[in-house]
Motif scaffolding. Sequence first.
Motif, mmCIF file in Angstrom:
data_model
loop_
_atom_site.group_PDB
_atom_site.id
_atom_site.type_symbol
_atom_site.label_atom_id
_atom_site.label_comp_id
_atom_site.label_asym_id
_atom_site.label_seq_id
_atom_site.Cartn_x
_atom_site.Cartn_y
_atom_site.Cartn_z
ATOM 1 N N ARG A 1 0.831 -1.210 0.000
ATOM 2 C CA ARG A 1 0.000 0.000 0.000
ATOM 3 C C ARG A 1 0.864 1.258 0.000
ATOM 4 O O ARG A 1 0.587 2.224 -0.732
ATOM 5 C CB ARG A 1 -0.939 0.014 1.216
ATOM 6 C CG ARG A 1 -2.128 -0.912 1.090
ATOM 7 C CD ARG A 1 -3.176 -0.646 2.164
ATOM 8 N NE ARG A 1 -2.687 -0.826 3.518
ATOM 9 C CZ ARG A 1 -2.669 -2.012 4.169
ATOM 10 N NH1 ARG A 1 -3.127 -3.093 3.585
ATOM 11 N NH2 ARG A 1 -2.204 -2.085 5.398
ATOM 12 N N GLN A 2 1.915 1.257 0.817
ATOM 13 C CA GLN A 2 2.808 2.424 0.863
ATOM 14 C C GLN A 2 3.487 2.638 -0.490
ATOM 15 O O GLN A 2 3.615 3.788 -0.956
ATOM 16 C CB GLN A 2 3.863 2.259 1.960
ATOM 17 C CG GLN A 2 3.298 2.387 3.345
ATOM 18 C CD GLN A 2 4.313 2.022 4.412
ATOM 19 O OE1 GLN A 2 5.415 1.563 4.120
ATOM 20 N NE2 GLN A 2 3.939 2.245 5.667
ATOM 21 N N ASP A 3 3.906 1.561 -1.134
ATOM 22 C CA ASP A 3 4.518 1.686 -2.453
ATOM 23 C C ASP A 3 3.516 2.252 -3.458
ATOM 24 O O ASP A 3 3.862 3.110 -4.296
ATOM 25 C CB ASP A 3 5.046 0.339 -2.951
ATOM 26 C CG ASP A 3 6.357 -0.050 -2.310
ATOM 27 O OD1 ASP A 3 6.989 0.815 -1.670
ATOM 28 O OD2 ASP A 3 6.752 -1.238 -2.447
ATOM 29 N N LEU A 4 2.276 1.793 -3.400
ATOM 30 C CA LEU A 4 1.245 2.288 -4.306
ATOM 31 C C LEU A 4 1.000 3.774 -4.089
ATOM 32 O O LEU A 4 0.908 4.566 -5.045
ATOM 33 C CB LEU A 4 -0.043 1.490 -4.115
ATOM 34 C CG LEU A 4 -1.226 1.907 -4.979
ATOM 35 C CD1 LEU A 4 -0.892 1.717 -6.465
ATOM 36 C CD2 LEU A 4 -2.450 1.112 -4.616
ATOM 37 N N ILE A 5 0.917 4.168 -2.826
ATOM 38 C CA ILE A 5 0.720 5.588 -2.497
ATOM 39 C C ILE A 5 1.917 6.407 -2.984
ATOM 40 O O ILE A 5 1.765 7.466 -3.608
ATOM 41 C CB ILE A 5 0.491 5.777 -0.976
ATOM 42 C CG1 ILE A 5 -0.861 5.183 -0.574
ATOM 43 C CG2 ILE A 5 0.571 7.255 -0.599
ATOM 44 C CD1 ILE A 5 -1.073 5.107 0.927
ATOM 45 N N ALA A 6 3.120 5.904 -2.726
ATOM 46 C CA ALA A 6 4.316 6.634 -3.147
ATOM 47 C C ALA A 6 4.390 6.733 -4.655
ATOM 48 O O ALA A 6 4.749 7.785 -5.206
ATOM 49 C CB ALA A 6 5.555 5.949 -2.593
ATOM 50 N N ARG A 7 4.059 5.692 -5.378
ATOM 51 C CA ARG A 7 4.093 5.732 -6.856
ATOM 52 C C ARG A 7 3.027 6.708 -7.394
ATOM 53 O O ARG A 7 3.246 7.368 -8.417
ATOM 54 C CB ARG A 7 3.850 4.341 -7.436
ATOM 55 C CG ARG A 7 5.025 3.425 -7.324
ATOM 56 C CD ARG A 7 4.693 2.071 -7.945
ATOM 57 N NE ARG A 7 5.647 1.052 -7.556
ATOM 58 C CZ ARG A 7 6.778 0.810 -8.217
ATOM 59 N NH1 ARG A 7 7.085 1.511 -9.273
ATOM 60 N NH2 ARG A 7 7.602 -0.129 -7.795
ATOM 61 N N THR A 8 1.909 6.768 -6.685
ATOM 62 C CA THR A 8 0.845 7.654 -7.132
ATOM 63 C C THR A 8 1.223 9.123 -6.917
ATOM 64 O O THR A 8 1.042 9.963 -7.775
ATOM 65 C CB THR A 8 -0.473 7.337 -6.393
ATOM 66 O OG1 THR A 8 -0.797 5.987 -6.609
ATOM 67 C CG2 THR A 8 -1.613 8.226 -6.851
#
Length: 115
Positions: free
Chosen positions: A101-108
């Motif tokens: 989830r953190q990676d997804l948020i950071a990529r977004t």
Amino acid sequence: MGTPPLIWLAAVIVIALIAALPSLVVSIRNGKHAVSAAADVQVVREQVENDHDSNFRDDLDRTTEKVEAVDTKVDRLTGVVESMERQQAAFMREIRAQITRQDLIARTHHPEEYS
């Protein structure tokens, strides 16, 4: 006159005794061993019958009780370890999900860092 029959009979008996002596000695020794073995069996039987304070049966019973107690504790400990393993696996799944989830948020929100 020849040798009287009584002397021949005595000679035959003496020769037979001399010939039978080794087997007679062995049978006497075996008889002693049989008596000794019977005495040993009686001692073992006495030790196993639980009719006095110092016997093998009570010692075996106490040892069996201790082994069963250790076995029960090992079973409990195994259950605790398995529970901890399940908890750790669940924790690791949760950590991986949070990282995803953190990676997804950071990529977004910070796509420039992932180019």
